[in-house]
Design an enzyme around this catalytic site. Structure first.
Site, PDB file in Angstrom:
ATOM      1  N   SER A  65       0.786  -1.233   0.000  1.00  0.00           N
ATOM      2  CA  SER A  65       0.000   0.000   0.000  1.00  0.00           C
ATOM      3  C   SER A  65       0.822   1.289   0.000  1.00  0.00           C
ATOM      4  O   SER A  65       0.260   2.374  -0.106  1.00  0.00           O
ATOM      5  CB  SER A  65      -0.965   0.022   1.196  1.00  0.00           C
ATOM      6  OG  SER A  65      -0.266   0.085   2.414  1.00  0.00           O
ATOM      7  N   LYS A  86      -6.221   5.199   8.204  1.00  0.00           N
ATOM      8  CA  LYS A  86      -4.991   5.824   7.715  1.00  0.00           C
ATOM      9  C   LYS A  86      -5.101   7.353   7.709  1.00  0.00           C
ATOM     10  O   LYS A  86      -4.111   8.045   7.950  1.00  0.00           O
ATOM     11  CB  LYS A  86      -4.647   5.299   6.323  1.00  0.00           C
ATOM     12  CG  LYS A  86      -4.222   3.839   6.333  1.00  0.00           C
ATOM     13  CD  LYS A  86      -3.922   3.313   4.938  1.00  0.00           C
ATOM     14  CE  LYS A  86      -3.478   1.864   4.994  1.00  0.00           C
ATOM     15  NZ  LYS A  86      -3.172   1.312   3.649  1.00  0.00           N
TER      16      LYS A  86
END
Length: 263
Positions: free
Chosen positions: A156, A205
């Protein structure tokens, strides 16, 4: 007719299996993981004493601002998550209950999962380098990029790695920094052709990014809705689908134009 005492005993005897079933349901491990905002790392700087991006074979720019890759921190793949854990964390905005298979590959041992995540990270770094050098038309040059990021696995961080390489080599293309001196964070996988992919855990996040000083967050366009769901105050979302689009958006933001997309 049963006496009152006999009826009470009968009810008690019948209730025992129900209580046992409830206790088992509450305490039994379930196929879930509990995740929370994890660490972030500035790919333009150092992490745990080592430069994240090192370039040889070409001049490397001095940069300002930060490009922070973001992570989530999940319970270990062999950790027992009970119904009580699920209920306790379900309604918290700083936690997410996720199917374990969406966090970790199914059917593997802890060591196999760790090995898989390391391999994914290495592949992501290699692909991010190819995407960045391809974007800059530098694939035919003898340029070597080394990416070092300890204790992080998975793919990611690909987008942020590519952006970091672009900033180190070319900045905004006219002498400035991609960040414009800001702390920019984000997430997203990257393909060698520069296509940005979704990653999951975006709402956590964004919290990690804001906690560590980010004011801008680059999010895969497909995950805009998830990112907006628990968006921290003071964090601006910019949707991206390609590396070029991410660079163009950051340049537009730096120059103060009105062409910066939003979720």
């Amino acid at each position: 007719m049963l006496s009152r005492l006999t009826r009470l005993r009968a009810v008690a005897v019948c209730a025992l299996p129900v209580v046992a079933l409830i206790a088992t349901a509450v305490l039994a491990p379930l196929p879930f993981s509990v995740a929370q905002p994890g660490m972030t790392a500035n790919v333009l700087g150092a992490n745990k004493g080592a430069q994240v991006i090192t370039v040889s074979g070409a001049a490397s720019r001095r940069t300002s601002g930060e490009l922070r890759m973001t992570t989530i921190e999940a319970t270990s793949p062999d950790a027992d998550v009970s119904l009580g854990d699920v209920v306790d964390n379900w309604f918290r905005t700083d936690r997410a209950v996720m199917p374990r298979d969406s966090v970790y590959p199914s059917g593997n041992s802890v060591k196999e999962i760790e090995r898989h995540n390391v391999q994914q990270m290495q592949q992501s770094q290699d692909t991010a380098t190819r995407a960045a050098l391809g974007y800059l038309d530098l694939t035919d040059r003898n340029i070597k990029v080394t990416l070092t990021l300890a204790d992080v696995g998975g793919p990611s961080a690909g987008l942020l790695f590519s952006l970091g390489i672009v900033d180190k080599l070319d900045g905004d293309g006219s002498g400035g920094d991609l960040t414009g001196g800001r702390t920019v964070a984000g997430t997203g996988t990257i393909d060698a052709d520069g296509t940005v992919g979704a990653v999951g855990g975006v709402a956590l996040k964004t919290q990690a990014a804001r906690r560590d000083g980010a004011t801008v967050f680059l999010v895969p366009k497909a995950e805009c809705a998830d990112a907006k769901a628990e968006l921290p105050k003071g964090l601006r979302l910019i949707p991206v689908t390609t590396l070029k689009g991410a660079v163009d958006s950051l340049v537009a933001l730096e120059k103060g134009t009105s062409s910066v997309p939003s979720c």
